[in-house]
Scaffold this active site. Structure first.
Site, PDB file in Angstrom:
ATOM      1  N   ASP A   1      -7.616  -2.817  14.215  1.00 30.99           N
ATOM      2  CA  ASP A   1      -8.995  -3.076  13.795  1.00 30.99           C
ATOM      3  C   ASP A   1      -9.080  -4.295  12.872  1.00 30.99           C
ATOM      4  OD1 ASP A   1      -7.895  -2.177  11.439  1.00 30.99           O
ATOM      5  OD2 ASP A   1      -9.251  -0.480  11.172  1.00 30.99           O
TER       6      ASP A   1
ATOM      7  N   GLU B   1      -9.789  -2.067   5.586  1.00 36.35           N
ATOM      8  CA  GLU B   1     -10.434  -1.732   6.851  1.00 36.35           C
ATOM      9  C   GLU B   1     -11.708  -2.562   7.031  1.00 36.35           C
ATOM     10  OE1 GLU B   1      -8.588  -0.217   8.682  1.00 36.35           O
ATOM     11  OE2 GLU B   1      -8.028   1.811   8.108  1.00 36.35           O
TER      12      GLU B   1
ATOM     13  N   ASP C   1       0.809  -1.217   0.000  1.00 35.75           N
ATOM     14  CA  ASP C   1       0.000   0.000   0.000  1.00 35.75           C
ATOM     15  C   ASP C   1       0.844   1.270   0.000  1.00 35.75           C
ATOM     16  OD1 ASP C   1       0.941  -0.506   2.581  1.00 35.75           O
ATOM     17  OD2 ASP C   1      -1.035  -0.969   3.379  1.00 35.75           O
TER      18      ASP C   1
ATOM     19  N   HIS D   1      -7.182  -4.929  10.225  1.00 40.65           N
ATOM     20  CA  HIS D   1      -6.883  -4.762   8.803  1.00 40.65           C
ATOM     21  C   HIS D   1      -5.582  -5.444   8.397  1.00 40.65           C
ATOM     22  CE1 HIS D   1      -4.821  -0.634   9.699  1.00 40.65           C
ATOM     23  NE2 HIS D   1      -3.873  -1.523   9.521  1.00 40.65           N
TER      24      HIS D   1
HETATM   25  C1  F6R Z   1       1.437  -1.425   6.171  1.00 42.84           C
HETATM   26  C2  F6R Z   1       0.119  -2.034   6.275  1.00 42.84           C
HETATM   27  C3  F6R Z   1      -0.643  -2.057   7.546  1.00 42.84           C
HETATM   28  C4  F6R Z   1       0.212  -2.338   8.781  1.00 42.84           C
HETATM   29  C5  F6R Z   1      -0.656  -2.340  10.041  1.00 42.84           C
HETATM   30  C6  F6R Z   1       0.163  -2.560  11.295  1.00 42.84           C
HETATM   31  O1  F6R Z   1       1.972  -1.556   4.879  1.00 42.84           O
HETATM   32  O2  F6R Z   1      -0.355  -2.490   5.294  1.00 42.84           O
HETATM   33  O3  F6R Z   1      -1.644  -3.044   7.436  1.00 42.84           O
HETATM   34  O4  F6R Z   1       0.845  -3.569   8.628  1.00 42.84           O
HETATM   35  O5  F6R Z   1      -1.334  -1.129  10.148  1.00 42.84           O
HETATM   36  O6  F6R Z   1       1.018  -1.475  11.470  1.00 42.84           O
HETATM   37  P1  F6R Z   1       2.133  -1.471  12.605  1.00 42.84           P
HETATM   38  O7  F6R Z   1       3.109  -2.518  12.217  1.00 42.84           O
HETATM   39  O8  F6R Z   1       2.736  -0.104  12.554  1.00 42.84           O
HETATM   40  O9  F6R Z   1       1.450  -1.765  13.886  1.00 42.84           O
END
Ligand code: F6R
Length: 262
Positions: A136, A143, A67, A138
């Site tokens: 959440d 989401e 992403d 994701h």
């Molecule tokens: C990042 C992504 C997100 C993160 C998730 C966890 O490329 O796709 O899904 O993996 O938000 O983020 P952290 O590791 O910062 O807790």
């Protein structure tokens, strides 16, 4: 699902990196799906160490990031382009032309998303997709309520995600509200998935991912339907798992089992 519980973040990072490096050794032209966020930083650090000290070779590897924020230029310190450059790419021998990250500034977003999907297919598909886990539930920026068959597209970030990611920006208002993300369906087509979860903030999300019902309310739960998923978590992230002792027992027996089968 294989659930590996490591003592701490350091152990998790080393385990994550050894799974990726193992694949690269078996298939030097691996196509890797990569994630950003705080969780994989240690894993990338370990891969960089392996490149420097053990000649881990990225010259034939192709990467696709999950992403990118909408509207941030590549050189913005919070863009995922910048993150990947700083944490991995500038330290290894991957050719620039083998790196793929969605363009958050594309003038035609629909086309950008479609082309990203074509590129993934054109590369032969992702061998291993690395994932972090949102509080959440994701994966990527899929989401709650995302279609479980979704493809690469624009998503509006959920309030929890904006709040979580605000720590990286000067002000909460600076966090982008939209992102381009691979869809759940895109992620599920990877031949193998490696999800990392660290810290007690992720404990509830990890429980729902592994032991909850499969639901679009919690997109990571779809991984229960994937044939080859490894989850590497630390003690803190795994503390709410009902079958935690069983997962540990299975891992303690894994070696014995492998020897028995050979
Ligand atoms: C990042 C992504 C997100 C993160 C998730 C966890 O490329 O796709 O899904 O993996 O938000 O983020 P952290 O590791 O910062 O807790």
């Amino acid at each position: 699902m294989r659930v590996i519980i490591c003592e701490d973040y350091d152990g998790l990072s080393k385990r994550g990196a050894s799974i990726i490096a193992g694949l690269m050794e078996r298939k030097p032209s691996s196509v890797l799906g990569l994630a950003t966020g705080s969780t994989p930083i240690g894993t990338y650090g370990e891969l960089v160490r392996m490149h420097r000290e053990e000649d881990l070779d990225f010259s034939r590897v192709t990467t696709f990031n999950l992403d990118e924020y909408l509207g941030l230029p590549e050189e913005h310190s919070q863009s995922y382009h910048y993150f990947m450059e700083e944490n991995l790419f500038k330290h290894i021998n991957i050719p620039e032309s083998s790196v793929n990250i969605p363009n958050g500034l594309a003038s035609d977003m629909q086309r950008e998303c479609e082309e990203y999907e074509w590129k993934i297919k054109g590369s032969g598909g992702i061998d291993l997709q690395l994932l972090g886990l949102g509080r959440d539930g994701h994966i990527g920026f899929n989401e709650p309520s995302s279609s479980l068959a979704s493809r690469t597209r624009l998503k509006t970030l959920a309030p929890e995600t904006i709040e979580d990611n605000a720590r990286f920006f000067e002000k909460r208002e600076d966090v982008p509200r939209f992102a381009i993300t691979m869809g759940v369906g895109t992620i599920m087509e990877a031949r193998e998935i490696l999800l990392l979860a660290s810290g007690e903030r992720k404990a509830e999300a990890l429980r729902a991912t592994i032991e909850g019902p499969v639901s679009a309310e919690f997109t990571a739960s779809i991984l229960q339907l994937h044939p080859k998923v490894t989850i590497v978590a630390d003690e803190e992230a795994s503390e709410l798992l009902k079958r935690r002792d069983y997962y540990k027992y299975v891992e303690s027996k894994a070696e014995e089992l492998a020897q028995g089968q050979s």
